[in-house]
Scaffold this active site. Structure first.
Site, PDB file in Angstrom:
ATOM      1  N   CYS A  19      12.819   1.436   1.403  1.00 20.36           N
ATOM      2  CA  CYS A  19      12.378   0.684   0.707  1.00 20.36           C
ATOM      3  C   CYS A  19      12.209   1.441  -0.759  1.00 20.36           C
ATOM      4  CB  CYS A  19      11.117  -0.105   1.170  1.00 20.36           C
ATOM      5  SG  CYS A  19       9.767   1.330   1.454  1.00 20.36           S
ATOM      6  N   HIS A  48       7.890   8.344   7.916  1.00 21.16           N
ATOM      7  CA  HIS A  48       7.839   8.542   9.111  1.00 21.16           C
ATOM      8  C   HIS A  48       9.463   8.814   9.644  1.00 21.16           C
ATOM      9  CE1 HIS A  48       4.086   6.145   9.587  1.00 21.16           C
ATOM     10  NE2 HIS A  48       3.889   7.331   9.639  1.00 21.16           N
ATOM     11  N   HIS A  80       1.274   4.957   1.617  1.00 20.70           N
ATOM     12  CA  HIS A  80       0.313   3.872   2.225  1.00 20.70           C
ATOM     13  C   HIS A  80      -0.937   3.639   1.624  1.00 20.70           C
ATOM     14  CE1 HIS A  80       3.293   3.053   5.295  1.00 20.70           C
ATOM     15  NE2 HIS A  80       3.267   4.515   5.871  1.00 20.70           N
ATOM     16  N   HIS A 130      -4.406   2.193  10.817  1.00 16.18           N
ATOM     17  CA  HIS A 130      -3.093   2.496  10.152  1.00 16.18           C
ATOM     18  C   HIS A 130      -3.661   2.864   8.845  1.00 16.18           C
ATOM     19  CE1 HIS A 130       0.227   1.941   7.574  1.00 16.18           C
ATOM     20  NE2 HIS A 130       0.934   1.939   8.763  1.00 16.18           N
ATOM     21  N   GLU A 132      -2.982   2.633   5.809  1.00 15.06           N
ATOM     22  CA  GLU A 132      -2.941   1.714   4.754  1.00 15.06           C
ATOM     23  C   GLU A 132      -4.423   0.899   4.994  1.00 15.06           C
ATOM     24  OE1 GLU A 132       0.351  -0.821   4.193  1.00 15.06           O
ATOM     25  OE2 GLU A 132      -0.854  -2.465   3.217  1.00 15.06           O
ATOM     26  N   THR A 171       0.381  -4.766   4.204  1.00 13.52           N
ATOM     27  CA  THR A 171       1.814  -4.886   3.566  1.00 13.52           C
ATOM     28  C   THR A 171       3.043  -5.370   4.628  1.00 13.52           C
ATOM     29  OG1 THR A 171       2.422  -2.640   3.244  1.00 13.52           O
ATOM     30  CG2 THR A 171       1.760  -3.834   1.207  1.00 13.52           C
ATOM     31  N   SER A 227       8.657   5.481  13.459  1.00 14.87           N
ATOM     32  CA  SER A 227       8.607   4.427  12.424  1.00 14.87           C
ATOM     33  C   SER A 227       8.548   2.956  13.285  1.00 14.87           C
ATOM     34  CB  SER A 227       9.920   4.525  11.768  1.00 14.87           C
ATOM     35  OG  SER A 227      10.195   3.252  11.124  1.00 14.87           O
TER      36      SER A 227
HETATM   37 FE1  F3S Z   1       7.692   0.158   1.083  1.00 13.53          FE
HETATM   38 FE2  F3S Z   1       5.930  -0.336  -0.292  1.00 13.53          FE
HETATM   39 FE3  F3S Z   1       6.832  -2.429   1.132  1.00 13.53          FE
HETATM   40  S1  F3S Z   1       6.116   1.494   0.953  1.00 13.53           S
HETATM   41  S2  F3S Z   1       7.413  -1.606   2.839  1.00 13.53           S
HETATM   42  S3  F3S Z   1       7.887  -1.044  -0.564  1.00 13.53           S
HETATM   43  S4  F3S Z   1       4.694  -1.788   0.543  1.00 13.53           S
END
Ligand code: F3S
Length: 302
Positions: A19, A48, A80, A130, A132, A171, A227
């Site tokens: 991502c 991860h 995170h 977690h 985050e 998120t 993950s």
């Molecule tokens: Fe990746 Fe950021 Fe979303 S790390 S899963 S783009 S919150």
């Protein structure tokens, strides 16, 4: 869709792999290694994915589980996010800090702070423990408040809720779960403000995996054992009625899984780099990348 021979087709998910936030974190860390003298150490695993971590180690990027273990140089904080106390401790130790917090995680911090300042009790939909979640909770605590972390509707029922409740989400939570929890909060609190802070990258990866599963005979999910989002992709494929296997590298593919299967679906979690996914595609395709191979990442503008 790509053909390997007359019998087997490899179908890649419409979006797969790294991502935006993880790609950015890896690039920022590697850039820090190139531009800085002294040690560069990540606090915890940056991604991860053991293969990515091994590659970073080969570039001289270290990893430590605790700030106290880092005596000098540069520390890279997690994608995170981190709480203000972690940042303050790093600075107090004289470390240079590279903060690679994903901008979507920063948005959760911003929204939680705004709700707290507006007098809302902050409820965070997320997994207790977690990184985050700890970062968001730490931020609100540094402002003199507390965060009520809930992972399920049942947890909301037993949570001590006031009259004015602001809800945000980790998120990577599922939108249905967030909506169900907000609905439950509305049963007891008359003043509710909910801000959807779920990152679209997760939704896109999951929706693409579910669509893929409906078109193929088997799905291979490439993703680190640690993950959670890769595990979730495998589960979603299975829920769609298609056998799915999670692997870290091509070597883990058991040929028995592929027996009698014509259409092989391929996807990867948000912490899987392109090079590992390509390695698996080559393996399945007898050495070369399938014809017309084109990998799309989850939307960067989510
Ligand atoms: Fe990746 Fe950021 Fe979303 S790390 S899963 S783009 S919150």
């Amino acid at each position: 869709m790509n053909k390997t021979d007359g019998r087997r087709q490899i179908v890649l998910a419409e979006v797969a792999g790294f991502c935006f936030g993880v790609q950015r974190a890896v690039e920022m860390t590697e850039a820090a290694r190139r531009s800085r003298t002294g040690t560069v150490t990540t606090l915890g695993a940056l991604v991860h994915n053991e293969q990515v971590i091994a590659r970073m180690e080969a570039q001289g990027i270290g990893r430590a589980g605790d700030l106290k273990a880092i005596q000098e140089g540069t520390v890279v904080l997690s994608a995170h996010g981190a709480s203000p106390s972690v940042l303050a401790q790093a600075k107090a130790q004289g470390l240079d800090v590279v903060d690679v917090t994903c901008p979507f995680v920063t948005r959760v911090h911003r929204m939680a702070k705004q709700l707290h300042e507006q007098g809302y009790q902050v409820v965070l939909v997320g997994d207790p423990g977690h990184t985050e979640v700890k970062g968001v909770a730490g931020l609100i605590e540094s402002l003199g408040g507390t965060v009520t972390v809930v992972a399920t509707v049942e947890a909301v029922r037993s949570a001590p809720l006031g009259k004015k409740v602001g809800v945000v989400s980790q998120t990577t939570q599922r939108p249905e779960q967030f909506a169900a929890i907000v609905a439950e909060v509305c049963k007891t609190a008359p003043d509710v403000r909910a801000i959807n802070t779920i990152c679209n990258a997760t939704e896109e990866l999951q929706a693409a995996a579910a669509r893929l599963a409906r078109q193929v005979d088997i799905v291979i999910v490439v993703g680190g054992k640690q993950s959670a989002n890769s595990r979730r992709l495998r589960q979603l494929c299975e829920e769609a009625g298609t056998p799915a296997y999670q692997i870290e590298t091509a070597a883990e593919i058991d040929p028995a899984w592929l027996e009698g299967k014509e259409k092989i679906g391929l996807t990867a979690g948000a912490s899987t780099p392109d090079w590992i996914l390509e390695e698996v595609a080559r393996h399945l395709n007898g050495g070369d990348l399938p014809a017309g191979w084109r990998l799309h990442h989850p939307d960067e503008k989510s």
